[in-house]
Design a protein around this motif. Structure first.
Motif, PDB file in Angstrom:
ATOM      1  N   UNK A   1       0.830  -1.201   0.000  1.00  0.00           N
ATOM      2  CA  UNK A   1       0.000   0.000   0.000  1.00  0.00           C
ATOM      3  C   UNK A   1       0.867   1.255   0.000  1.00  0.00           C
ATOM      4  N   UNK A   2       1.648   1.469   1.043  1.00  0.00           N
ATOM      5  CA  UNK A   2       2.358   2.739   1.179  1.00  0.00           C
ATOM      6  C   UNK A   2       3.745   2.719   0.554  1.00  0.00           C
ATOM      7  N   UNK A   3       4.341   1.551   0.453  1.00  0.00           N
ATOM      8  CA  UNK A   3       5.668   1.444  -0.142  1.00  0.00           C
ATOM      9  C   UNK A   3       6.784   2.071   0.661  1.00  0.00           C
ATOM     10  N   UNK A   4       6.518   2.505   1.890  1.00  0.00           N
ATOM     11  CA  UNK A   4       7.565   3.173   2.651  1.00  0.00           C
ATOM     12  C   UNK A   4       7.637   2.730   4.100  1.00  0.00           C
ATOM     13  N   UNK A   5       7.071   1.594   4.411  1.00  0.00           N
ATOM     14  CA  UNK A   5       7.312   0.987   5.717  1.00  0.00           C
ATOM     15  C   UNK A   5       6.404   1.414   6.843  1.00  0.00           C
TER      16      UNK A   5
END
Lengths: 373, 431, 85
Positions: free
Chosen positions: C45-49
């Protein structure tokens, strides 16, 4: 604005909510006064362990009776209460503790509580993640686990369905015959009840209750890592110690597969922030019993305050200095377990009906040995 | 592993890189921490094709004396001046004299039917994957939501060969035009360049997603555009509703927040001594503002205030941009009705909107439905419930990101506080 | 031309460009990252953890955020766990 009820209860934790349900069931008009949300306070912060205890006859009687009451309603509890018959394993590290296991087994057997002694081999089978070299343990089969905030909410809803009223507000003054909210609202009641848990002494001067801080941690989901509530036998020493900070191994598997890791006890610390040195000690203990727990992902830690009395037994009954004011508080780490029995004994005394167990050990009128500095 | 720095910077996006470089210029020992595998944050994310992320700042960083600590995630502050972090299997104890928080922002997600389908991602989320090697050539992508990020992502994806079906911005044409009219020359130039890179791609305003559908992954998207429903087939839906600041670490440290942002003085100092904050956590303002604030924080933390006055003046001149940005992309009320009763709001615990509507506060929602109790600790559902229900998420407790039990325990704390209080503790093994 | 490395995703060999994250490898393999508590398939979803939707098991460790882990040769990734009932 004045309102009149048969019973007004200060405090909407699991004890207050259970009392409201029991009073309403007995046909009384009930007001439950709660300043935040039903099921908050220690109810929201603690483990939901339904456990029978043997540290005294009185503690046994109350927990055993209450456990039976939980069993009577287990089928009707909604899924959100997450009631699980996990059982408890009291873990024995060495032969001395195995002797204690034997004693407990006989004590419970004589009183109709089903337990099984586990030796090294059967312990490993029951809980493969416990460390090698433990002497064994005692499996208490009928102990269970619930999710307390939703249990409290369920008790409240039963009360509401039987006609009880929820009043949102902070109790500023609690007396026989009435309580007053911080906004000035007065609530009149034939009987008032202090079920304010860790804050009970603030509402009723002279009540011997101290706040006892606890810490818990919750992990991410690891289904089947632990199957029973696991408690070390040293837990009781921690629970009974009256002055110093202490930790004891106590781990609970939630229905979600998450693990609750505890436990700790501190007096004279009213800060809500997490104390790292306590966390460290608690986790060291957990790792020593469950070596694999170290690699588990931990999501959050938090604190809460238990209501502790000088003799580890709760206060259930009339407050002698104020006829018409009752107490239902001081449950320390057993509030979830004994909530139902507390409600039953309270209503027995309000209604003047006989109780299934002796009420004397929990009466607020009892005298305490001066046991702490 | 223990490291000690004069200045420790958390977050290697523009603000953090700028802070680290300036602090290093002050002859301080500087550590730069980021939980991603490399520096750049989101906007300068390099990836396999362009490791430098297209900015000279990262090259300067590489040549500087700053100690990089990437793949490192801070989770707790057990004592002032000490942060604990996990880097893979290693626990790091990071000591500092001065701390700069440059933790950036994350995308805001709003729930709508189908938003949990695979291949429905944040706009920045899909961009991150593509820059990290996900093949997107020939794939149909609908970009929707709000914020300048949408156009930037659409252009980037197109550059990798994606077929951008359209860009759907919920803000009104009027709000965007007002915003564009006040843009400085440089930003206007950027906008024009973007528009050129997106030539032929329909850009719709007053347009928002209604639903995503498909068999096991998204296959089509329905949007609302000026009262009409429009549907497109697509392989990916890149959907984000502008940005929310990552203030969790600041909150854990006790920094004062105002309207959800970290409060700082003109030197970027927070309410906590020796802790500075720069970039998006102080207000969503984009790269240039982040670079200015980062430099100010780095110089002040580094102890050289001589160049600061000019930077502070520039920063002050840019502050109105923060307000204009927030106004331009403010979320319209229709978006509150996107989620249906059965739409999941909390994705960690699968809690539907209908369950949440029975509760009256964030704390009630959390305790009664488990919303916000999962590993994201409300980072996704918190902003959504705030927007839809008006709730405000509560306290931050350690660990601020999930950490292994052994990490929480293994830190050998040498602080006097720990030694003193240890004397009062007895463990359950002795009577 | 970036070099390629091979990792195992659910027992199958997947070739990815060096520098790719495990999330990319899982998506290229046509798999989803995890199953939610009510049984839904979930991916990045967010790709950034920060969203935790991309969690997979990497080399035996569960609950790893695949969007922040670089693929390494020989890595073994198993999806469909991380919170599944």
């Amino acid at each position: 604005m004045k309102r009149t009820f048969d019973v007004a209860i200060a405090g909407g934790g699991i004890v207050g909510a259970a009392c409201a349900a029991e009073c309403a069931r007995a046909g009384m008009s009930v007001a439950l006064v709660e300043r935040e949300l039903v099921g908050g306070g220690a109810t929201a912060a603690g483990m939901g362990h339904i456990v029978v205890m043997d540290d005294s006859e009185a503690q046994f009687a109350l927990t055993h009776f209450s456990q039976r009451l939980w069993q009577e309603i287990s089928a009707e509890l909604p899924p959100t209460v997450e009631s699980e018959p996990t059982g408890t394993i009291w873990v024995a590290a060495d032969d001395d503790e195995m002797a204690e296991v034997q004693r407990k087994h006989e004590y419970y057997a004589a009183r109709g509580v089903r337990t099984e002694i586990l030796d090294q081999h059967s312990m490993r089978e029951a809980e493969p993640n416990l460390r090698l070299g433990l002497a064994g343990g005692l499996l208490v089969l009928e102990d269970a686990v619930v999710y307390p905030p939703c249990a409290a909410l369920y008790f409240w809803k039963r009360a509401r369905d039987a006609g009880a009223t929820l009043i949102s507000g902070t109790v500023a003054k609690l007396e026989a015959g009435s309580l007053q909210l911080a906004d000035g609202t007065a609530v009149a009641a034939g009987v008032t009840v202090n079920a304010a848990g860790a804050w009970a002494a603030e509402l009723t001067t002279g009540v011997k209750i101290r706040k006892r801080k606890g810490h818990l941690l919750i992990t991410d989901r690891y289904p089947d890592f632990v199957r029973h509530q696991l408690v070390e036998l040293g837990y009781l020493k921690s629970a009974h110690s009256v002055s110093s900070d202490s930790v004891a191994f106590n781990v609970q598997p939630r229905r979600t597969g998450q693990l609750l890791i505890g436990s700790s006890r501190q007096y004279d610390n009213e800060s809500k922030s997490v104390d790292h040195y306590i966390l460290q000690r608690m986790l060291e203990r957990a790792c020593s019993f469950l070596p694999g727990i170290g690699t588990l992902s931990c999501i959050r830690s938090w604190t809460g305050f238990r209501a502790a009395t000088p003799d580890t037994l709760p206060l259930i009954g009339p407050w002698p200095e104020s006829p018409g004011l009752f107490l239902a508080t001081g449950h320390e780490g057993l509030g979830i377990t004994t909530s139902l029995a507390t409600a039953r004994l309270l209503v027995d005394q309000i209604a003047g009906r006989p109780s299934e167990i002796a009420i004397q050990p929990y009466l607020p009128s009892r005298s305490f040995m001066e046991s702490h500095a | 592993m223990k490291r000690s720095f004069d200045v420790l910077v958390i977050g290697a996006g523009p603000a953090g890189v700028a802070a680290a470089l300036r602090a290093a210029e002050c002859q301080r020992s500087v550590g730069l921490v980021d939980d991603n595998p490399s520096a750049g944050g989101q906007i300068w994310r390099g990836g396999v094709a362009h490791p430098n992320g297209g900015t000279p700042w990262l090259e300067l960083l590489r040549r500087s004396s700053v100690t990089p600590l990437y793949g490192t995630r801070v989770f707790d502050q057990p004592a002032p001046g000490l942060l604990l972090a996990e880097a893979g299997e290693t626990l790091l104890e990071l000591r500092y004299q001065k701390l700069v928080l440059a933790t950036g922002a994350r995308e805001m997600f709003l729930p709508f039917p189908g938003w949990t389908l695979p291949n429905v991602m944040g706009a920045g989320g899909l961009q991150a994957l593509v820059k990290s090697g996900l093949p997107i050539a020939g794939k149909r992508v609908v970009v929707a939501g709000s914020g300048p990020l949408l156009l930037a992502v659409a252009a980037t994806l197109r550059g990798y060969g994606a077929e951008i079906v359209c860009v759907c911005e919920q803000a009104s044409w009027r709000n965007l035009a007002t915003f564009a009219a006040r843009l400085g020359w440089r930003k206007l130039g950027q906008a024009v360049r973007l528009k050129r890179e997106l030539a032929g791609v329909p850009l719709y305003t007053d347009c928002w997603p209604l639903s995503a559908a498909g068999n096991n992954k998204v296959e089509r998207v329905v949007v609302s555009h000026r009262g009409l429903h429009r549907e497109w087939a697509c392989d990916y839906l890149a959907c984000g509703f502008h940005l929310v600041p990552n203030t969790e670490l600041a909150a854990l440290l006790g920094c004062q927040l105002e309207d959800g942002f970290v409060k700082t003085d003109p030197c970027q100092q927070t309410s906590v001594a020796d802790v500075f904050c720069a970039g998006e956590p102080t207000g969503i303002g984009g790269v240039e503002l982040a670079l200015l604030q980062g430099q100010i924080a780095g110089l002040c933390a580094g102890g050289d205030q001589s160049g600061v006055v000019e930077l502070v003046a520039q920063q002050k001149a840019m502050r109105p941009f923060v307000t204009r940005l927030a106004k331009a992309f403010a979320l319209r009320p229709e978006l509150k009705a996107l989620a249906k009763p059965e739409t999941l709001v909390c994705r960690c615990e699968d809690v539907a909107l209908a369950c949440l509507r029975e509760c009256t506060s964030w704390r009630e929602g959390k305790l009664y439905t488990r919303c916000g109790m999962g590993p994201c600790q409300g980072r996704v559902c918190g902003p959504a419930t705030q927007f839809i229900l008006g709730w405000h998420a509560e306290s931050v407790r350690p660990p601020v990101f999930p950490a292994r039990v052994e990490s929480l325990l293994a830190a050998a704390l040498n602080s006097e506080m720990n030694a003193a209080t240890n004397a009062n503790t007895n463990s359950g093994e002795r009577s | 031309m970036p070099e390629e490395i091979s990792i195992l995703v659910n027992g199958r060999t997947i070739m990815v460009p060096a520098g790719a994250t495990v999330a990319v490898a899982v998506t290229m393999a046509g798999d989803v990252c995890r199953t939610s508590v009510s049984g839904e398939a979930r991916g990045v979803l967010c790709g950034m953890g920060i969203c935790f939707e991309c969690r997979v098991m990497i080399n035996g460790h569960d609950h790893c955020r695949s969007c922040q882990v670089l693929c390494a040769p020989g890595m073994e990734v198993v999806t469909g766990k991380s919170g599944a009932p």
